[in-house]
Design a protein around this motif. Structure first.
Motif, PDB file in Angstrom:
ATOM      1  N   GLU A  73       0.826  -1.201   0.000  1.00 32.84           N
ATOM      2  CA  GLU A  73       0.000   0.000   0.000  1.00 32.84           C
ATOM      3  C   GLU A  73       0.860   1.250   0.000  1.00 32.84           C
ATOM      4  O   GLU A  73       1.848   1.350   0.742  1.00 32.84           O
ATOM      5  CB  GLU A  73      -0.910  -0.004   1.239  1.00 32.84           C
ATOM      6  CG  GLU A  73      -1.912   1.131   1.272  1.00 32.84           C
ATOM      7  CD  GLU A  73      -2.832   1.044   2.468  1.00 32.84           C
ATOM      8  OE1 GLU A  73      -3.697   1.932   2.602  1.00 32.84           O
ATOM      9  OE2 GLU A  73      -2.692   0.093   3.267  1.00 32.84           O
ATOM     10  N   ASP A  74       0.528   2.199  -0.861  1.00 34.20           N
ATOM     11  CA  ASP A  74       1.232   3.470  -0.987  1.00 34.20           C
ATOM     12  C   ASP A  74       2.672   3.296  -1.464  1.00 34.20           C
ATOM     13  O   ASP A  74       3.521   4.186  -1.269  1.00 34.20           O
ATOM     14  CB  ASP A  74       1.227   4.240   0.340  1.00 34.20           C
ATOM     15  CG  ASP A  74      -0.175   4.613   0.778  1.00 34.20           C
ATOM     16  OD1 ASP A  74      -1.003   4.926  -0.099  1.00 34.20           O
ATOM     17  OD2 ASP A  74      -0.445   4.569   1.994  1.00 34.20           O
ATOM     18  N   GLY A  75       2.964   2.159  -2.095  1.00 34.33           N
ATOM     19  CA  GLY A  75       4.296   1.926  -2.620  1.00 34.33           C
ATOM     20  C   GLY A  75       4.517   2.647  -3.936  1.00 34.33           C
ATOM     21  O   GLY A  75       3.652   3.377  -4.444  1.00 34.33           O
ATOM     22  N   GLY A  76       5.683   2.417  -4.522  1.00 35.17           N
ATOM     23  CA  GLY A  76       6.003   3.030  -5.791  1.00 35.17           C
ATOM     24  C   GLY A  76       5.414   2.254  -6.955  1.00 35.17           C
ATOM     25  O   GLY A  76       4.717   1.244  -6.772  1.00 35.17           O
ATOM     26  N   THR A  77       5.718   2.707  -8.162  1.00 37.25           N
ATOM     27  CA  THR A  77       5.181   2.067  -9.367  1.00 37.25           C
ATOM     28  C   THR A  77       6.276   1.456 -10.233  1.00 37.25           C
ATOM     29  O   THR A  77       5.993   0.951 -11.314  1.00 37.25           O
ATOM     30  CB  THR A  77       4.384   3.082 -10.204  1.00 37.25           C
ATOM     31  OG1 THR A  77       5.231   4.193 -10.539  1.00 37.25           O
ATOM     32  CG2 THR A  77       3.164   3.578  -9.433  1.00 37.25           C
ATOM     33  N   GLY A  78       7.512   1.493  -9.764  1.00 39.20           N
ATOM     34  CA  GLY A  78       8.623   0.938 -10.526  1.00 39.20           C
ATOM     35  C   GLY A  78       9.922   1.577 -10.074  1.00 39.20           C
ATOM     36  O   GLY A  78      10.020   2.074  -8.950  1.00 39.20           O
TER      37      GLY A  78
END
Length: 401
Positions: A73-78
């Motif tokens: 959750e609320d992590g990055g996208t790459g």
């Protein structure tokens, strides 16, 4: 690997596992307080003229790559890209390369043309990215779970990775373009038995010694640093030595002094560091006595040590204490002298790195989702915060390129 292992590894909960990593078809797996603790020194907003030596590199922006978890959750996208100013330390946001799942640790090829990332998943992989146009060159299975570290052999022909989940280390060939070939070897740490409180081996790091003659694998679960020889024709590993910490130390990360005779070991579980003597002829590592991190008696999850290019100072990231410890390196690398701790201006500094010239230190703060940048004083080694931390979702790696 049990869910408890995932939680312990990430400290942000179990893997979601929703996103996928594209793996080449030849992969065989789918898809406190101490009585004498140094005083914590508040970071300052900028360096003073008297304390700061001029930067030996030209001013202007330099690239910075940022690793994260994409399946939380609320992590990055790459893999995120940014730039940093070599004089001020200011970080400016760039683009993001999506489609690379859970790139929690990054490494650069010696020719600086290719970036590598672990894909920290239950079925782990490693991915290559061509930096010129940020093209993904493909991914390969590591043969194990939760790979958390990788490095490139100095010759540039082999990629080394550590699988935390099952305590194994892998070797992959690299071709002239930087692309990753089919795995050449995989070794699981089966002896000695797991240390106190551990359910099994947990390989945390796999690196090459400065002389290039040996590979060293740090295993938190077995309280052991394993030394291997690499057959540079076939990529096969042969174990030649084991070095054992005291039971329950939980070794996590090993960093060599620039001269190569000594290395420094961060022990995650018992909140200590140790100076190690390295024998280049035999590959044997002699681990010295436990030393303080300066954070008190409680567990502070020491994460990583870095050493300045001139070999005069070392810094340790303390995740629980949210601080950076400064050591003076003495006796040609044979001794660490604790100087002080500095607040990291973030929460849970998972990884730290020095800029290539050693004038800046970057701290990736996992829980606050920030990257703190510090100026490194050339004379005293003191750290001074260079402005406000840069926001980066679930920042687990910051690699200045």
């Amino acid at each position: 690997m049990g869910r408890g292992d995932w939680s312990r590894r990430r400290f942000v909960g179990a893997l979601a596992g929703a996103a996928t990593v594209t793996v080449l078809s030849s992969c065989d797996d789918a898809g406190p307080e101490a009585a004498r603790s140094p005083r914590a020194v508040a970071p300052e907003a900028g360096p003073s003229t008297a304390d700061t030596a001029p930067s030996p590199t030209p001013s202007g922006p330099r690239p910075l790559a940022l690793g994260t978890y994409t399946s939380v959750e609320d992590g990055g996208t790459g893999i995120a890209f940014a730039t940093y100013d070599t004089e001020t330390g200011e970080v400016t946001r760039g683009g993001t390369l999506t489609g690379v799942g859970d790139p929690s640790y990054l490494a650069l090829h010696p020719d600086r043309r290719t970036l590598y990332a672990v894909n920290e998943r239950e079925k782990g992989a490693v991915t290559a990215v061509r930096l010129a146009d940020r093209t993904v060159l493909g991914s390969r299975s590591t043969g194990g779970g939760a790979p958390c570290h990788l490095s490139v052999h100095p010759g540039g022909r082999w990629l080394l990775s550590a699988n935390y989940g099952d305590g194994s280390v892998a070797v992959h060939p690299l071709d002239a373009s930087g692309a990753i070939g089919e795995r050449a070897d995989l070794v699981t740490h089966s002896t000695p038995k797991p240390g106190p409180g551990q359910e099994g081996p947990h390989a945390h790091q796999f690196v090459t010694s400065p002389d290039g003659g040996h590979l060293l694998a740090v295993d938190l679960g077995t309280d052991t640093v394993y030394t291997y020889r690499l057959d540079e024709r076939t990529g096969q590993l042969t174990q030649v030595a084991q070095a054992h910490t005291r039971p329950g130390a939980g070794p996590r990360h090993l960093t060599f002094h620039p001269r190569g005779r000594y290395a420094y070991l961060a022990n995650e579980v018992d909140n200590t560091v140790a100076v190690c003597a390295y024998d280049a002829e035999t590959g044997h590592l002699a681990i010295g006595g436990a030393q303080s991190t300066g954070t008190g008696s409680g567990t502070s999850y020491p994460a990583q040590l870095v050493v300045t290019p001139d070999g005069r100072y070392a810094y340790l990231a303390n995740r629980g204490h949210n601080s950076l410890t400064r050591y003076a390196v003495e006796a040609d690398g044979a001794r660490l002298r604790l100087l002080d701790t500095v607040p990291v201006a973030g929460d849970f500094p998972r990884q730290i790195a020095l800029s290539p010239d050693g004038t800046l230190l970057f701290a990736a703060n996992q829980r606050s989702g920030t990257v703190s940048v510090f100026r490194v004083d050339a004379g005293s080694g003191r750290l001074r915060l260079a402005g406000r931390p840069f926001a980066s979702p679930v920042a687990v790696c910051a690699l200045p390129l």
